[in-house]
Design an enzyme around this catalytic site. Structure first.
Site, mmCIF file in Angstrom:
data_model
loop_
_atom_site.group_PDB
_atom_site.id
_atom_site.type_symbol
_atom_site.label_atom_id
_atom_site.label_comp_id
_atom_site.label_asym_id
_atom_site.label_seq_id
_atom_site.Cartn_x
_atom_site.Cartn_y
_atom_site.Cartn_z
ATOM 1 N N LYS A 108 0.883 -1.158 -0.115
ATOM 2 C CA LYS A 108 -0.191 -0.018 -0.108
ATOM 3 C C LYS A 108 0.892 1.121 0.102
ATOM 4 O O LYS A 108 0.656 2.118 -0.912
ATOM 5 C CB LYS A 108 -0.837 0.012 1.142
ATOM 6 C CG LYS A 108 -2.142 1.092 1.118
ATOM 7 C CD LYS A 108 -2.532 1.280 2.503
ATOM 8 C CE LYS A 108 -2.096 2.578 2.848
ATOM 9 N NZ LYS A 108 -2.592 2.937 4.333
ATOM 10 N N ASP B 252 -6.602 0.968 0.613
ATOM 11 C CA ASP B 252 -6.671 1.212 2.129
ATOM 12 C C ASP B 252 -8.282 0.695 2.762
ATOM 13 O O ASP B 252 -8.974 0.451 1.730
ATOM 14 C CB ASP B 252 -6.429 2.708 2.273
ATOM 15 C CG ASP B 252 -7.411 3.485 1.950
ATOM 16 O OD1 ASP B 252 -8.508 3.192 1.200
ATOM 17 O OD2 ASP B 252 -7.451 4.816 2.501
#
Ligand code: SF4
Length: 240
Positions: free
Chosen positions: A146, A165
């Protein structure tokens, strides 16, 4: 046989919602294109909400944003980068100095270790610059896919993946773009169905939408620009 009078139109009977849900293809390219257009129009020119001036600051801010709001991270980073303005300075800082400056972001001991470790790798392996490939950037402690996607996408403009996310996870599932439940699998699904030139902006837009409208609890469906395309079972209002 019943005939229609000239000039009258036969009204199509409205399909029951369950039937409509089952007969739709949520991955129909036309639907996906409509979702992308609406998001782009609703959130034009969205950028990353984490304050940063370079790739290193964005890396640190993203590490700090785990389990913490961007607003809180933005309150903490100015003093942190004033005290330790470069990866070299951060690598030489003591853990307790870093911890004191990032305490309010939560999990500060682990985060301090990651930031110091990442600074050391950036200095020792990459000449003081955050690398620009997924393979290399993943070598930084505390940097998972991420964070790597955030830095590569938002700073370097390199689309090698989609940032997933908590907002992207929730909204992708509500919009039936995926049925997966883990970020890596959701990312793979999104990479298959989204054009690559929208990978970066799509996640920014979805994050904004998740923060402003499509809350985890009580989403504001009545104010949602995607409402007509959304068949999520936890909608709070529906027009169809
Ligand atoms: S209609 Fe509701 S659940 Fe669907 S995307 Fe919009 S806010 Fe989220």
């Amino acid at each position: 046989m019943a005939t229609l009078k000239a000039g009258t139109k036969k009204k199509a009977a409205k399909k029951p919602e369950k039937e409509e849900r089952e007969s739709r293809d949520p991955l129909d390219p036309k639907r996906i294109s409509s979702i992308l257009k609406i998001l782009e129009k609703t959130y034009p020119n969205v950028v990353c909400a984490l304050t940063h001036r370079n790739a290193w600051e964005l890396t640190v801010a993203t590490i700090l944003s785990a389990q913490c709001t961007d607003v809180r991270v933005n309150l903490v980073t100015p003093a942190l980068f004033r005290a330790f303005p470069t990866p070299k300075a951060m690598a030489a800082a003591s853990l307790s100095e870093i911890e004191d400056l990032i305490r309010t972001t939560g999990f500060f001991r682990n985060k301090a270790k990651s930031i110091k470790g990442a600074a050391q790798v950036v200095v020792e392996e990459f000449g003081g610059k955050v690398p620009q490939t997924m393979e290399e950037i993943l070598q930084l402690p505390g940097v998972a896919r991420k964070t790597a996607n955030v830095v590569l996408g938002s700073w370097y403009g390199i689309a090698v993946g989609v940032v997933v996310d908590t907002h992207v996870m929730r909204l992708s599932r509500r919009l039936e773009l995926t049925r997966e439940t883990t970020p890596p699998k959701i990312e793979q699904d999104l990479m298959k169905i989204l054009p690559q030139d929208r990978w970066i902006s799509f996640s920014h837009e979805l994050i904004h939408h998740g923060r402003q409208i499509c809350f985890a609890r009580k989403p504001r469906c009545i104010d949602c620009s995607l409402e007509k395309l959304c068949f999520s079972s936890d909608k709070t209002w529906t027009s169809h």
